[in-house]
Scaffold this motif. Structure first.
Motif, mmCIF file in Angstrom:
data_model
loop_
_atom_site.group_PDB
_atom_site.id
_atom_site.type_symbol
_atom_site.label_atom_id
_atom_site.label_comp_id
_atom_site.label_asym_id
_atom_site.label_seq_id
_atom_site.Cartn_x
_atom_site.Cartn_y
_atom_site.Cartn_z
ATOM 1 N N ARG A 58 0.795 -1.735 -0.161
ATOM 2 C CA ARG A 58 0.414 0.512 0.009
ATOM 3 C C ARG A 58 0.589 1.022 -0.078
ATOM 4 N NH1 ARG A 58 0.641 -3.881 4.858
ATOM 5 N NH2 ARG A 58 -0.008 -2.783 6.565
ATOM 6 N N ALA A 59 -0.049 2.017 -0.327
ATOM 7 C CA ALA A 59 0.594 3.895 -1.332
ATOM 8 C C ALA A 59 0.220 4.261 -0.344
ATOM 9 C CB ALA A 59 1.332 3.618 -2.774
ATOM 10 N N MET A 60 0.754 5.160 1.104
ATOM 11 C CA MET A 60 -0.094 6.517 1.333
ATOM 12 C C MET A 60 0.192 7.950 1.336
ATOM 13 S SD MET A 60 -1.342 3.663 4.897
ATOM 14 C CE MET A 60 1.121 2.624 4.139
ATOM 15 N N ALA A 61 -0.435 8.204 1.093
ATOM 16 C CA ALA A 61 0.024 10.069 1.376
ATOM 17 C C ALA A 61 -1.106 10.947 1.866
ATOM 18 C CB ALA A 61 0.110 11.116 -0.158
ATOM 19 N N VAL A 84 -4.430 9.553 1.245
ATOM 20 C CA VAL A 84 -5.409 8.962 0.375
ATOM 21 C C VAL A 84 -4.828 7.302 0.400
ATOM 22 C CG1 VAL A 84 -3.606 10.032 -1.060
ATOM 23 C CG2 VAL A 84 -5.301 8.126 -2.741
ATOM 24 N N HIS A 85 -5.071 6.349 0.213
ATOM 25 C CA HIS A 85 -5.366 5.441 0.279
ATOM 26 C C HIS A 85 -4.820 4.392 -0.446
ATOM 27 C CE1 HIS A 85 -4.440 4.708 4.849
ATOM 28 N NE2 HIS A 85 -4.383 5.770 4.805
ATOM 29 N N ALA A 86 -3.589 3.919 -0.591
ATOM 30 C CA ALA A 86 -4.033 3.536 -3.057
ATOM 31 C C ALA A 86 -2.870 1.448 -2.341
ATOM 32 C CB ALA A 86 -3.184 3.460 -3.848
ATOM 33 N N ILE A 87 -3.712 0.409 -3.043
ATOM 34 C CA ILE A 87 -3.457 -0.762 -3.480
ATOM 35 C C ILE A 87 -3.836 -0.846 -4.879
ATOM 36 C CG2 ILE A 87 -4.491 -1.178 -0.623
ATOM 37 C CD1 ILE A 87 -6.914 -3.091 -2.313
ATOM 38 N N GLU A 88 -3.649 -2.204 -4.915
ATOM 39 C CA GLU A 88 -4.460 -3.087 -6.304
ATOM 40 C C GLU A 88 -4.507 -3.822 -6.540
ATOM 41 O OE1 GLU A 88 0.880 -2.834 -7.749
ATOM 42 O OE2 GLU A 88 -0.151 -4.532 -6.779
ATOM 43 N N TYR A 89 -5.415 -3.837 -7.815
ATOM 44 C CA TYR A 89 -6.644 -4.534 -7.916
ATOM 45 C C TYR A 89 -6.542 -6.081 -7.349
ATOM 46 C CZ TYR A 89 -8.874 -0.990 -10.564
ATOM 47 O OH TYR A 89 -10.066 -0.110 -10.980
ATOM 48 N N PRO A 157 3.437 4.193 -10.457
ATOM 49 C CA PRO A 157 2.917 5.261 -11.030
ATOM 50 C C PRO A 157 2.935 6.351 -9.451
ATOM 51 C CG PRO A 157 2.427 3.377 -12.396
ATOM 52 C CD PRO A 157 2.512 3.212 -10.897
ATOM 53 N N PHE A 158 1.761 5.629 -9.215
ATOM 54 C CA PHE A 158 1.141 6.664 -8.056
ATOM 55 C C PHE A 158 2.190 6.596 -7.019
ATOM 56 C CE2 PHE A 158 -1.048 6.544 -3.659
ATOM 57 C CZ PHE A 158 -1.835 7.848 -3.809
ATOM 58 N N TRP A 159 2.284 5.954 -6.990
ATOM 59 C CA TRP A 159 4.066 6.095 -5.585
ATOM 60 C C TRP A 159 5.203 6.889 -6.022
ATOM 61 C CZ3 TRP A 159 4.794 5.944 -0.640
ATOM 62 C CH2 TRP A 159 6.267 5.170 -0.132
ATOM 63 N N GLU A 168 2.488 14.411 2.920
ATOM 64 C CA GLU A 168 3.619 13.145 3.241
ATOM 65 C C GLU A 168 3.383 11.805 2.822
ATOM 66 O OE1 GLU A 168 3.544 13.905 7.600
ATOM 67 O OE2 GLU A 168 4.283 16.225 7.279
ATOM 68 N N PHE A 169 4.041 11.270 3.540
ATOM 69 C CA PHE A 169 3.554 9.820 2.624
ATOM 70 C C PHE A 169 4.143 8.168 3.582
ATOM 71 C CE2 PHE A 169 6.919 10.671 0.601
ATOM 72 C CZ PHE A 169 8.652 10.189 0.672
ATOM 73 N N SER A 170 3.661 7.167 2.985
ATOM 74 C CA SER A 170 4.505 6.117 3.383
ATOM 75 C C SER A 170 4.187 5.056 2.913
ATOM 76 C CB SER A 170 3.939 5.952 4.864
ATOM 77 O OG SER A 170 4.511 4.471 5.590
ATOM 78 N N GLY A 171 5.639 4.155 2.338
ATOM 79 C CA GLY A 171 4.653 2.766 1.888
ATOM 80 C C GLY A 171 4.919 1.378 2.556
ATOM 81 N N ILE A 172 3.994 0.241 2.553
ATOM 82 C CA ILE A 172 3.923 -0.196 3.097
ATOM 83 C C ILE A 172 4.276 -1.700 2.466
ATOM 84 C CG2 ILE A 172 3.277 -1.789 5.270
ATOM 85 C CD1 ILE A 172 2.620 0.747 6.485
ATOM 86 N N ARG A 173 5.059 -2.677 2.563
ATOM 87 C CA ARG A 173 5.075 -4.291 2.029
ATOM 88 C C ARG A 173 5.563 -3.971 -0.051
ATOM 89 N NH1 ARG A 173 6.059 -5.010 6.625
ATOM 90 N NH2 ARG A 173 4.643 -6.724 7.504
ATOM 91 N N LEU A 174 6.448 -3.222 -0.320
ATOM 92 C CA LEU A 174 5.863 -2.087 -1.485
ATOM 93 C C LEU A 174 6.515 -3.465 -2.280
ATOM 94 C CD1 LEU A 174 6.529 1.300 -1.387
ATOM 95 C CD2 LEU A 174 4.785 0.053 -1.698
ATOM 96 N N ARG A 175 7.515 -4.733 -1.387
ATOM 97 C CA ARG A 175 8.235 -5.324 -2.161
ATOM 98 C C ARG A 175 6.866 -6.503 -2.644
ATOM 99 N NH1 ARG A 175 8.232 -5.894 2.488
ATOM 100 N NH2 ARG A 175 7.480 -8.093 3.564
ATOM 101 N N ASN A 176 6.432 -6.632 -2.637
ATOM 102 C CA ASN A 176 5.262 -7.220 -3.238
ATOM 103 C C ASN A 176 4.146 -6.510 -4.106
ATOM 104 O OD1 ASN A 176 5.543 -9.076 -0.612
ATOM 105 N ND2 ASN A 176 3.766 -8.354 0.342
ATOM 106 N N ALA A 177 4.261 -5.430 -4.299
ATOM 107 C CA ALA A 177 3.589 -4.602 -5.872
ATOM 108 C C ALA A 177 4.070 -4.644 -6.822
ATOM 109 C CB ALA A 177 3.359 -2.897 -5.352
ATOM 110 N N ARG A 178 3.420 -5.646 -8.090
ATOM 111 C CA ARG A 178 3.487 -5.996 -9.376
ATOM 112 C C ARG A 178 3.815 -4.302 -10.142
ATOM 113 N NH1 ARG A 178 -1.704 -5.834 -12.939
ATOM 114 N NH2 ARG A 178 -0.338 -6.472 -13.930
#
Length: 179
Positions: A58-61, A84-89, A157-159, A168-178
């Motif tokens: 997840r990417a959060m801002a 805003v929080h973003a995840i993948e489909y 792209p969002f990140w 301000e932002f945080s990304g968690i478990r981004l290694r699992n993103a496509r």
């Protein structure tokens, strides 16, 4: 109604998919950049970062003191709140189906970590103040907190937009993103 998924005064929270933890022991997480063993938890402001399945990228801002109005409108959107929080489909079903639990822990055992602080850590074993609470509907929790939740084909792209902005932002478990 659901805002109880934040800590009360004197508490921090630990979110887990395991409802059977009776005692939290300091350890070095496999993904941690810290070499010292800790018990990890979060305070009020960072709880929303963990309203997700554990492995979900997840990417959060969010709006901070130096955020420009232009970046807020461009990334979060006009009239769309402050966060805003973003995840993948590919994680949508997991977000709907996960059974997530919140453990309330005594804040006195914890100290902030990071600059600026992003979590709370304890160097000693910690016992929950009560049995874990089922978090419930994560979509409803986001809505109630006024947090926009986006579902994207890919997070990257969002990140990149977020990290190059004044948000301000945080990304968690981004290694699992496509990729």
């Amino acid at each position: 109604m659901m805002m109880f998924m934040r800590p009360a005064p004197g508490q921090v929270l630990h979110f887990s998919e395991d409802p059977t933890i009776e005692r939290f022991l300091p350890h070095v997480a496999p993904t941690s950049t810290q070499s010292e063993p800790y018990v990890w938890a979060v305070g009020h402001d960072r709880c929303p970062d963990y309203w997700f399945p554990r492995a979900c990228p997840r990417a959060m801002a969010w709006v901070g003191p130096r955020t420009t109005e232009e970046d807020k409108v461009r990334i979060i959107g006009p009239g769309c709140g402050e966060r805003v929080h973003a995840i993948e489909y590919g994680w949508l079903d997991a977000l709907r189906d996960v059974e997530l639990y919140a453990y309330r822990l005594p804040a006195d055992d914890f100290a902030p970590i990071g600059d600026p602080p992003h979590a709370m850590v304890s160097k000693v074993p910690v016992e929950p103040l009560a049995p874990p609470e089922r978090v419930g509907d994560l979509f409803a929790l986001h809505e109630e907190a006024g947090i926009q939740l986006r579902v994207l084909p890919k997070l990257w792209p969002f990140w990149h937009e977020v990290t190059e902005s004044t948000l301000e932002f945080s990304g968690i478990r981004l290694r699992n993103a496509r990729r």
